[in-house]
Design a protein around this motif. Sequence first.
Motif, mmCIF file in Angstrom:
data_model
loop_
_atom_site.group_PDB
_atom_site.id
_atom_site.type_symbol
_atom_site.label_atom_id
_atom_site.label_comp_id
_atom_site.label_asym_id
_atom_site.label_seq_id
_atom_site.Cartn_x
_atom_site.Cartn_y
_atom_site.Cartn_z
ATOM 1 N N SER A 1 -42.819 1.993 -30.227
ATOM 2 C CA SER A 1 -43.637 1.990 -28.937
ATOM 3 C C SER A 1 -43.254 3.262 -28.448
ATOM 4 C CB SER A 1 -43.104 0.943 -27.861
ATOM 5 O OG SER A 1 -43.311 -0.055 -28.329
ATOM 6 N N THR A 2 -44.286 4.002 -27.715
ATOM 7 C CA THR A 2 -44.264 5.432 -27.069
ATOM 8 C C THR A 2 -44.632 5.044 -25.603
ATOM 9 O OG1 THR A 2 -44.747 6.326 -28.910
ATOM 10 C CG2 THR A 2 -45.167 7.634 -27.006
ATOM 11 N N ILE A 3 -44.170 5.819 -24.687
ATOM 12 C CA ILE A 3 -44.398 6.264 -23.389
ATOM 13 C C ILE A 3 -44.766 7.394 -23.125
ATOM 14 C CG2 ILE A 3 -43.731 5.718 -20.912
ATOM 15 C CD1 ILE A 3 -41.742 3.409 -21.840
ATOM 16 N N GLY B 1 -50.465 6.479 -29.488
ATOM 17 C CA GLY B 1 -50.354 5.002 -29.450
ATOM 18 C C GLY B 1 -49.662 4.593 -28.369
ATOM 19 N N ALA B 2 -49.773 5.224 -27.578
ATOM 20 C CA ALA B 2 -48.778 4.694 -26.364
ATOM 21 C C ALA B 2 -49.142 3.240 -25.599
ATOM 22 C CB ALA B 2 -48.910 5.578 -25.210
ATOM 23 N N VAL B 3 -48.043 2.832 -25.229
ATOM 24 C CA VAL B 3 -48.112 1.583 -24.511
ATOM 25 C C VAL B 3 -48.297 1.529 -22.939
ATOM 26 C CG1 VAL B 3 -46.879 0.302 -26.538
ATOM 27 C CG2 VAL B 3 -45.597 1.137 -24.479
ATOM 28 N N GLN B 4 -47.886 3.120 -22.601
ATOM 29 C CA GLN B 4 -47.876 3.062 -21.002
ATOM 30 C C GLN B 4 -48.067 4.559 -20.954
ATOM 31 O OE1 GLN B 4 -44.420 1.623 -19.520
ATOM 32 N NE2 GLN B 4 -45.536 1.368 -17.377
ATOM 33 N N SER C 1 -39.955 5.581 -27.822
ATOM 34 C CA SER C 1 -39.986 6.898 -27.590
ATOM 35 C C SER C 1 -40.476 7.363 -26.386
ATOM 36 C CB SER C 1 -40.120 7.726 -28.786
ATOM 37 O OG SER C 1 -41.374 7.693 -29.033
ATOM 38 N N ILE C 2 -40.221 8.346 -25.824
ATOM 39 C CA ILE C 2 -40.885 8.839 -24.408
ATOM 40 C C ILE C 2 -41.450 10.334 -25.038
ATOM 41 C CG2 ILE C 2 -40.646 9.781 -22.400
ATOM 42 C CD1 ILE C 2 -38.363 8.183 -21.892
ATOM 43 N N THR C 3 -42.785 10.426 -24.757
ATOM 44 C CA THR C 3 -43.480 11.836 -24.862
ATOM 45 C C THR C 3 -43.718 12.420 -23.630
ATOM 46 O OG1 THR C 3 -44.623 11.307 -26.754
ATOM 47 C CG2 THR C 3 -45.453 12.964 -25.646
ATOM 48 N N VAL C 4 -42.844 13.280 -23.192
ATOM 49 C CA VAL C 4 -42.824 13.877 -21.873
ATOM 50 C C VAL C 4 -43.814 15.209 -21.910
ATOM 51 C CG1 VAL C 4 -41.636 15.211 -19.989
ATOM 52 C CG2 VAL C 4 -40.553 13.554 -21.452
ATOM 53 N N CYS C 5 -45.065 14.980 -20.689
ATOM 54 C CA CYS C 5 -46.059 16.006 -21.083
ATOM 55 C C CYS C 5 -46.017 16.645 -19.777
ATOM 56 C CB CYS C 5 -47.373 15.375 -21.213
ATOM 57 S SG CYS C 5 -48.791 16.391 -21.872
ATOM 58 N N LEU D 1 -39.570 10.088 -14.874
ATOM 59 C CA LEU D 1 -38.830 9.948 -16.032
ATOM 60 C C LEU D 1 -37.899 9.150 -16.110
ATOM 61 C CD1 LEU D 1 -38.316 11.492 -18.884
ATOM 62 C CD2 LEU D 1 -37.206 13.261 -17.554
ATOM 63 N N ALA D 2 -37.008 8.776 -14.928
ATOM 64 C CA ALA D 2 -36.096 7.915 -14.705
ATOM 65 C C ALA D 2 -36.613 6.466 -15.282
ATOM 66 C CB ALA D 2 -35.200 8.003 -13.654
ATOM 67 N N PHE D 3 -37.742 6.235 -14.724
ATOM 68 C CA PHE D 3 -38.188 4.848 -14.654
ATOM 69 C C PHE D 3 -38.588 4.724 -16.288
ATOM 70 C CE2 PHE D 3 -42.112 2.081 -15.380
ATOM 71 C CZ PHE D 3 -41.532 0.873 -14.824
ATOM 72 N N ALA D 4 -39.391 5.658 -16.794
ATOM 73 C CA ALA D 4 -39.740 5.622 -18.274
ATOM 74 C C ALA D 4 -38.466 5.446 -19.403
ATOM 75 C CB ALA D 4 -40.381 6.849 -18.667
#
Length: 145
Positions: A4-6, A108-111, A34-38, A20-23
Amino acid sequence: MTKSTIVVGLDGSEAGARALAFAQSQAKQIGDCSITVCFVIEWSPFTFQTKEENEQRHKRREQELQRAHDVVLDPAVAEAKAAGVEVEGLVRHGDVADILEAVAKKRGAVQIVVGRVGERGLKRLFGGVTGRLVAGSSVPVTIIP
């Protein structure tokens, strides 16, 4: 099962830091996530500029990219990695809502997670970036106060 990706939209604000802390918390709860920070540098192809501004455009763009990495993105990526979360950082130019939606679709992010009040203030929320993101997103959007 795929990872999954957020996607997290950051702008350097305190609300972005809370997003970011929530994610990170969500990613740990999900497990294989994983997290994608944009960070999006707002830019419109329809902006009219003088000849002198156009000559300086590339230099300004490079400075904006460097500042985005140094001040916002690189510290956020380091923080997420230190917390044990797999993370990727991106800087893009364009419309914030459009870019975050495009990144979410591509990954393909879930959120998508964003802060409610960003660097540019409340005006951006109502009828602005966050409102357009919520109205047009193909995935759930979480807005962090």
